[in-house]
Design a protein around this motif. Structure first.
Motif, PDB file in Angstrom:
ATOM      1  N   PRO A  57       0.831  -1.217   0.000  1.00 18.88           N
ATOM      2  CA  PRO A  57       0.000   0.000   0.000  1.00 18.88           C
ATOM      3  C   PRO A  57       0.855   1.251   0.000  1.00 18.88           C
ATOM      4  N   VAL A  58       0.379   2.303  -0.690  1.00 22.92           N
ATOM      5  CA  VAL A  58       1.096   3.573  -0.654  1.00 22.92           C
ATOM      6  C   VAL A  58       1.230   4.014   0.802  1.00 22.92           C
ATOM      7  N   GLY A  59       2.394   4.487   1.165  1.00 27.71           N
ATOM      8  CA  GLY A  59       2.703   4.818   2.555  1.00 27.71           C
ATOM      9  C   GLY A  59       3.566   3.777   3.223  1.00 27.71           C
ATOM     10  N   SER A  60       3.701   2.599   2.604  1.00 25.83           N
ATOM     11  CA  SER A  60       4.590   1.568   3.152  1.00 25.83           C
ATOM     12  C   SER A  60       6.054   1.967   2.985  1.00 25.83           C
ATOM     13  N   ASP A 174      -7.585   4.844 -10.381  1.00 26.76           N
ATOM     14  CA  ASP A 174      -6.283   4.672  -9.730  1.00 26.76           C
ATOM     15  C   ASP A 174      -6.255   5.380  -8.383  1.00 26.76           C
ATOM     16  N   VAL A 175      -6.861   6.557  -8.328  1.00 25.83           N
ATOM     17  CA  VAL A 175      -6.902   7.325  -7.072  1.00 25.83           C
ATOM     18  C   VAL A 175      -7.716   6.573  -6.031  1.00 25.83           C
ATOM     19  N   LEU A 176      -8.860   6.058  -6.432  1.00 24.54           N
ATOM     20  CA  LEU A 176      -9.726   5.339  -5.496  1.00 24.54           C
ATOM     21  C   LEU A 176      -9.041   4.078  -4.962  1.00 24.54           C
ATOM     22  N   ILE A 177      -8.294   3.404  -5.806  1.00 28.47           N
ATOM     23  CA  ILE A 177      -7.577   2.203  -5.357  1.00 28.47           C
ATOM     24  C   ILE A 177      -6.510   2.576  -4.336  1.00 28.47           C
ATOM     25  N   SER A 178      -5.751   3.646  -4.593  1.00 28.25           N
ATOM     26  CA  SER A 178      -4.770   4.109  -3.604  1.00 28.25           C
ATOM     27  C   SER A 178      -5.454   4.444  -2.288  1.00 28.25           C
ATOM     28  N   HIS A 179      -6.573   5.154  -2.390  1.00 28.26           N
ATOM     29  CA  HIS A 179      -7.295   5.561  -1.178  1.00 28.26           C
ATOM     30  C   HIS A 179      -7.744   4.343  -0.376  1.00 28.26           C
ATOM     31  N   GLU A 181      -6.391   1.310  -0.351  1.00 28.47           N
ATOM     32  CA  GLU A 181      -5.269   0.578   0.226  1.00 28.47           C
ATOM     33  C   GLU A 181      -4.658   1.315   1.420  1.00 28.47           C
ATOM     34  N   VAL A 182      -4.817   2.625   1.454  1.00 30.51           N
ATOM     35  CA  VAL A 182      -4.322   3.397   2.596  1.00 30.51           C
ATOM     36  C   VAL A 182      -5.295   3.343   3.762  1.00 30.51           C
ATOM     37  N   LYS A 184      -8.584   1.591   3.797  1.00 27.57           N
ATOM     38  CA  LYS A 184      -9.580   0.508   3.812  1.00 27.57           C
ATOM     39  C   LYS A 184     -11.009   1.067   3.883  1.00 27.57           C
ATOM     40  N   ASP A 185     -11.207   2.213   3.255  1.00 24.59           N
ATOM     41  CA  ASP A 185     -12.523   2.856   3.199  1.00 24.59           C
ATOM     42  C   ASP A 185     -13.524   1.861   2.605  1.00 24.59           C
ATOM     43  N   GLU A 186     -14.513   1.472   3.401  1.00 25.03           N
ATOM     44  CA  GLU A 186     -15.439   0.410   3.003  1.00 25.03           C
ATOM     45  C   GLU A 186     -16.372   0.818   1.871  1.00 25.03           C
ATOM     46  N   ARG A 187     -16.345   2.085   1.483  1.00 24.07           N
ATOM     47  CA  ARG A 187     -17.204   2.537   0.387  1.00 24.07           C
ATOM     48  C   ARG A 187     -16.600   2.246  -0.988  1.00 24.07           C
ATOM     49  N   VAL A 188     -15.289   2.032  -1.058  1.00 20.20           N
ATOM     50  CA  VAL A 188     -14.612   1.985  -2.351  1.00 20.20           C
ATOM     51  C   VAL A 188     -14.939   0.717  -3.137  1.00 20.20           C
ATOM     52  N   ILE A 189     -14.920  -0.449  -2.497  1.00 19.18           N
ATOM     53  CA  ILE A 189     -15.188  -1.702  -3.220  1.00 19.18           C
ATOM     54  C   ILE A 189     -16.593  -1.687  -3.826  1.00 19.18           C
TER      55      ILE A 189
END
Length: 713
Positions: A57-60, A174-179, A181-182, A184-189
């Motif tokens: 995940p971005v931030g790792s 791409d932005v939503l996927i990064s968000h 993975e950082v 785990k916002d349950e709205r994205v999937i």
């Protein structure tokens, strides 16, 4: 005990001791192991083929040293303040619910800006990123569509045709996927699932409509009713496919794989033998067949991607480190390294290599990422990262407004302003290049299927990751000034000992290196393009030292007999001192400035390659090494001036002529600096020779006059 039994036991002990003594502490492997399933990071489930590299995940990964400086400069530069500067990022943006169209500009910018906010933890840009993310998520409609209403249905008033423009979503996903993975916002999937279901349910005539494939037949109709910008989605639809794989890995929804095939089969066919004439289109499109290999397992698709890439580079890529002569489009006869390379092509090319590296594990893709990142990305920005340039060339002695790159449209002569550094023009590149450094940082380390770590890209950083079957948390610090230093020190910070494999990439240019693990040393030769695999019980304060021994090499360009000087991951340019001229200083400060750059020293040299080259590396690496004035690595190279080589037409360097070249000028020892620090640069140089086949420059036909006037532009 019998005498024979004693002898047998003693012999066995000797064999065991010798085995332990001779067993190497590392292996050399072609690729990471994919026979296992990582316990901490999601792998591709069947029927998809597993990836060799798993994303963290971005931030790792957090940058250090000179690399952190790039992110800090971005924060205070145009990327970090573009929401105040760009007309496409104001409150009327279609992405914020306003009446502006809401096309590619905001997703381009947010893709880099969001990751930058995570990597820098800057509260100002964090709050701005959160505002945009919330607006994007809240824009989703009941049918799954999200974003600007303008792009949902574009209707031609003249005829009964209409279309849905999904290109902006190919970036915003791409932005939503990064968000996710950082946070785990349950709205994205559910959001992405709903959006792709919307795509799957779109009527055939609205979804990537085929009528606009025929450019010749429909050109007049399309220019009048559907602009070229609305046809971008047809060339770039393959950008959806990795996003669909990502979603499938988390939902196992089988219909997503059907959608993958539907999208692939709708992508615009090759425009000619070179796949696509547009710089950025090509840098995205060539990878699309390889992406389908993940679903089909048919190596034909891998080979097709390689075919298209190699074919383009063989013809148009007569210049170093992965760029090709395109400006915006390739054109017959425009093949000299004076032709510019669009800045969007740098970051989109890298995105393709990130994806291909994950899919294949081939080290060549990491090398290609470093090629573009170290040799092209810094040079298209001012050293303070407050302005960007649309076109950058390998041979470019001026950077001024009236340069003539002879752009693709014959009716539009000089494409004014494309070589000027600015913070409020260059529409696509201004927004898109912000992904360059953040994406490099987040891809430096990868996870492996066998619960290990992969050092994929090199530079100063620290990574926090989960390893081993238990998913233990560890930190590895990379202390280095790479690519300006040849040595990398990895130091382990562990709470408790943990067993896992560590993979270290051996670049293709590294034909020998020294590996030291806790003071145990080994010299490795003739293993470029492979991985060092070290599998052991790692403990706190373990150390690995990797020292490359790069040689100075020459790339010989067969078309003109010109050469480029290389050392490790860097190519070198003639050091041209620059005179920065502020052309438009506005009341609002640096954001209104446009910078031209003129040479303040000679540049028209040919190299005398039969003499030794001297290397000088500063002990102290500056915070910003990508600057001609503070560059930490220089080469001293013998050269002679070529008086006839000039910038004859509107400050554009004359094309290279057939070498070798004879010069009566005296031999000088000139400085050459890394391409990335050369904002004015000459990197493809003629070879000076006294042999019988050498000619004076003026006696060699000028290809610009001899050939191009016959074939046209």
């Amino acid at each position: 005990m019998q005498y024979r039994e004693i002898i047998y036991i003693l012999s066995s002990i000797v064999i065991i001791i010798n085995f332990k003594r001779e067993k190497p502490f590392f292996d050399i492997v072609d690729k990471p192991d994919i026979t296992e399933i990582n316990q901490s990071y999601i792998s591709m489930p069947r029927p998809l083929r597993p990836c060799f590299l798993l994303n963290l995940p971005v931030g790792s990964v957090h940058a250090g040293g000179w690399l952190k400086t790039q992110l800090d400069l971005m924060t205070e530069g145009y990327t970090g303040y573009l929401y105040e500067i760009s007309p496409y990022l104001q409150e009327n943006s279609g992405w914020l619910g306003g009446d502006e169209r809401g096309w590619e500009e905001a997703p381009y910018w947010l893709r880099g800006f969001y990751d930058l906010s995570v990597l820098t933890e800057n509260s100002r840009i964090d709050s701005v990123a959160d505002k945009w993310i919330e607006a994007v998520i809240n824009s989703q409609q009941n049918d799954g569509y999200y974003g600007s209403e303008t792009n949902k249905l574009i209707v031609s008033e003249a005829v009964s045709d209409s279309m849905t423009d999904l290109w902006p979503h190919m970036v915003m996903n791409d932005v939503l996927i990064s968000h996710y993975e950082v946070t785990k916002d349950e709205r994205v999937i559910p959001m992405l699932t709903g959006f792709f279901r919307y795509c799957a349910d779109l009527p055939e005539e609205l979804f990537l409509s085929r009528f606009s494939w025929n450019f010749e037949k429909n050109s007049q109709y399309l220019d009048k009713h559907f602009s070229s910008k609305q046809r971008v989605q047809l060339a770039r639809a393959g950008d959806f496919i990795p996003q669909i794989y990502w979603l499938y890995a988390r939902t196992k929804d089988e219909w997503l794989l059907d959608l993958t095939l539907k999208i692939y089969q709708k992508i615009q066919p090759p425009l000619s033998q070179w796949l696509d004439h547009h710089n950025v289109h090509f840098m995205q499109r060539f990878r699309y067949p390889a992406q389908l290999y993940t679903l089909t397992g048919d190596e034909y698709y891998l080979n097709q991607s390689r075919y298209f890439y190699d074919q383009m580079m063989q013809t148009w890529g007569q210049m170093p480190r992965g760029a090709f002569a395109a400006d915006e489009r390739i054109r017959i006869g425009r093949i000299d390294p004076r032709q510019g390379f669009e800045s969007c092509g740098i970051v989109e090319g890298n995105k393709s290599f990130y994806i291909l590296g994950d899919l294949t594990g081939n080290i060549e893709y990491a090398d290609k990422i470093e090629d573009l990142t170290f040799n092209w990305l810094p040079a298209c920005h001012t050293p303070d990262l407050k302005a960007v340039r649309y076109f950058t060339a390998a041979n470019m002695a001026y950077s001024v407004r009236d340069m003539d790159y002879q752009k693709q449209n014959r009716q539009r002569k000089p494409f004014h302003g494309t070589s000027v550094f600015a913070a409020n023009t260059h529409r696509c590149c201004l927004h898109n290049t912000g992904m360059g450094w953040p994406w490099f940082v987040k891809n430096m380390w990868k996870a492996s299927a066998d619960n290990g770590l992969i050092a994929w890209l090199y530079g100063p950083n620290k990574v926090n990751a989960k390893v081993g079957e238990s998913g233990a948390d560890i930190q590895v610090i990379s202390r280095t000034a790479f690519p300006f230093s040849d040595q990398i020190l990895f130091k382990f910070d562990l709470e408790k000992a943990v067993h896992f494999p560590l993979y270290l990439r051996i670049p293709l240019w590294a034909d020998r290196l020294i590996l030291v693990i806790n003071n145990e040393q080994k010299l490795i030769k003739d293993e470029p393009g492979r991985f060092i695999k070290i599998e052991r019980q790692w403990r706190d304060d373990d150390e690995i030292m990797l020292e490359f021994k790069p040689k100075v090499t020459l790339t010989h360009w067969p078309r003109t007999k010109s050469v480029t000087v290389n050392r490790g991951p860097l190519s070198y340019s003639v050091r041209i001192q620059g005179n920065w001229i502020n052309k438009m200083s506005g009341a609002s400060g640096w954001s209104d400035n446009k910078w031209e750059l003129l040479p303040a020293s000679d540049w028209n040299y040919g190299l005398v390659i039969d003499k030794d080259i001297r290397i000088h590396i500063k002990e102290q690496i500056p915070d910003q090494p990508w600057d001609e004035k503070s560059v930490p690595v220089t080469l001293k190279i013998p050269a002679r001036k070529i008086p006839g080589w000039k910038a004859s037409v509107k400050h554009t360097v004359d094309p290279l002529r057939q070498g070798p070249v004879h010069s009566d000028e005296k031999t000088e020892w000139i400085d050459m600096i890394p391409m990335g620090a050369a904002h004015l640069r000459i990197t493809c140089l003629p070879v000076i020779s006294k042999k019988q086949d050498a000619r004076y420059w003026q006696d060699i036909p000028d290809p610009n006059e001899f050939m191009l006037e016959r074939i046209g532009d």
